[in-house]
Design an enzyme around this catalytic site. Structure first.
Site, PDB file in Angstrom:
ATOM      1  N   VAL A 185       3.010   3.852  -5.011  1.00 19.73           N
ATOM      2  CA  VAL A 185       3.826   4.091  -4.243  1.00 19.73           C
ATOM      3  C   VAL A 185       4.549   2.352  -3.901  1.00 19.73           C
ATOM      4  CG1 VAL A 185       5.623   5.729  -2.854  1.00 19.73           C
ATOM      5  CG2 VAL A 185       2.774   5.942  -4.603  1.00 19.73           C
ATOM      6  N   CYS A 186       4.576   2.580  -2.518  1.00 16.61           N
ATOM      7  CA  CYS A 186       4.551   1.019  -2.127  1.00 16.61           C
ATOM      8  C   CYS A 186       5.414   0.185  -2.567  1.00 16.61           C
ATOM      9  CB  CYS A 186       3.702   1.321  -0.478  1.00 16.61           C
ATOM     10  SG  CYS A 186       3.172   2.769   0.351  1.00 16.61           S
ATOM     11  N   LEU A 187       4.169  -0.169  -3.427  1.00 18.49           N
ATOM     12  CA  LEU A 187       4.410  -1.441  -4.450  1.00 18.49           C
ATOM     13  C   LEU A 187       4.817  -1.353  -5.194  1.00 18.49           C
ATOM     14  CD1 LEU A 187       3.554  -3.873  -4.997  1.00 18.49           C
ATOM     15  CD2 LEU A 187       1.385  -3.160  -6.559  1.00 18.49           C
ATOM     16  N   ILE A 236       1.253  -1.102   0.353  1.00 20.11           N
ATOM     17  CA  ILE A 236      -0.036   0.013  -0.014  1.00 20.11           C
ATOM     18  C   ILE A 236       0.612   0.910  -0.198  1.00 20.11           C
ATOM     19  CG2 ILE A 236      -1.314   0.897   1.180  1.00 20.11           C
ATOM     20  CD1 ILE A 236      -2.853  -1.308   2.176  1.00 20.11           C
ATOM     21  N   TRP A 237       0.544   2.092  -0.861  1.00 22.75           N
ATOM     22  CA  TRP A 237       0.248   2.283  -2.056  1.00 22.75           C
ATOM     23  C   TRP A 237       0.082   1.528  -3.397  1.00 22.75           C
ATOM     24  CZ3 TRP A 237       0.141   8.022  -0.689  1.00 22.75           C
ATOM     25  CH2 TRP A 237      -0.714   8.405  -0.027  1.00 22.75           C
TER      26      TRP A 237
END
Length: 202
Positions: free
Chosen positions: A110-112, A106-107
């Site tokens: 971004v994070c993924l 998540i998100w």
């Protein structure tokens, strides 16, 4: 094919603050899906890397539902938005010795996306679990999915992962655990299993 011997899982930034802002899917469904994914990884003994971002000062701790699945593991906390650029995270992934990397974060945008692009560049086969991730808008999520696919990452769902790892329902060492996860998180499929296992039907 994904197998228990060639795959690892990375779960990135499943913390309360980022979850608050998910708009691309129902937040409770998302949490249930990622817990199902985590339990699947645990069942099939996939090496799993957990990471959080600025847990103490901003985003909060790892979701308790995930901490319960991996009680012995301390997430790698970091400040960098791209987890792959953090030595501890990258080293943990490398230490799994696996070439196929399941990723969820998540998100989505971004994070993924950023560590997934970096992992692809590093030579990993990346499979992202599309129903266990979410974006701050439907557009943000969709754009990130398109970018990841164009870069070579493969979208999968948590149920597809579970069934691909199980492969054969006669594998008795994991079948009961797979059924348990399906009953708890598999929606209509899980209810079908409940119905089929009803002793009154036999």
């Amino acid at each position: 094919m994904l197998t228990p011997a060639n795959a690892a899982l990375a779960l990135i930034d499943y913390q309360p603050q980022p979850v608050f802002h998910i708009q691309s899917m129902d937040r409770q469904l998302l949490v249930g899906n990622v817990v199902a994914l985590a339990r699947t990884a645990r069942l099939f003994r996939l090496p799993t890397v957990l990471t959080t971002v600025v847990a103490r000062d901003f985003a909060g701790p790892l979701l308790p539902q995930l901490a319960e699945v991996f009680p012995e593991q301390e997430p790698i906390d970091r400040t960098n938005l791209n987890a792959w650029q953090v030595d501890a995270f990258r080293s943990a992934v490398e230490a799994t010795g696996r070439s196929k990397l399941l990723m969820a974060g998540i998100w989505t945008e971004v994070c993924l996306m950023t560590p997934a692009l970096s992992a692809l560049e590093a030579g990993y086969e990346v499979y992202f679990v599309v129903d266990a991730v979410g974006g701050v808008s439907a557009e943000a999520h969709t754009a990130a999915v398109h970018r990841l696919v164009r870069a070579g990452a493969v979208p999968v769902t948590w149920i597809a992962v579970l069934q691909e790892l199980q492969r054969d329902w006669s594998r008795t060492d994991t079948v009961d655990g797979a059924y348990e996860i399906a009953r708890a998180y598999g929606g209509s499929w899980g209810q079908g299993i409940v119905y089929r296992q009803d002793p009154s039907l036999t």
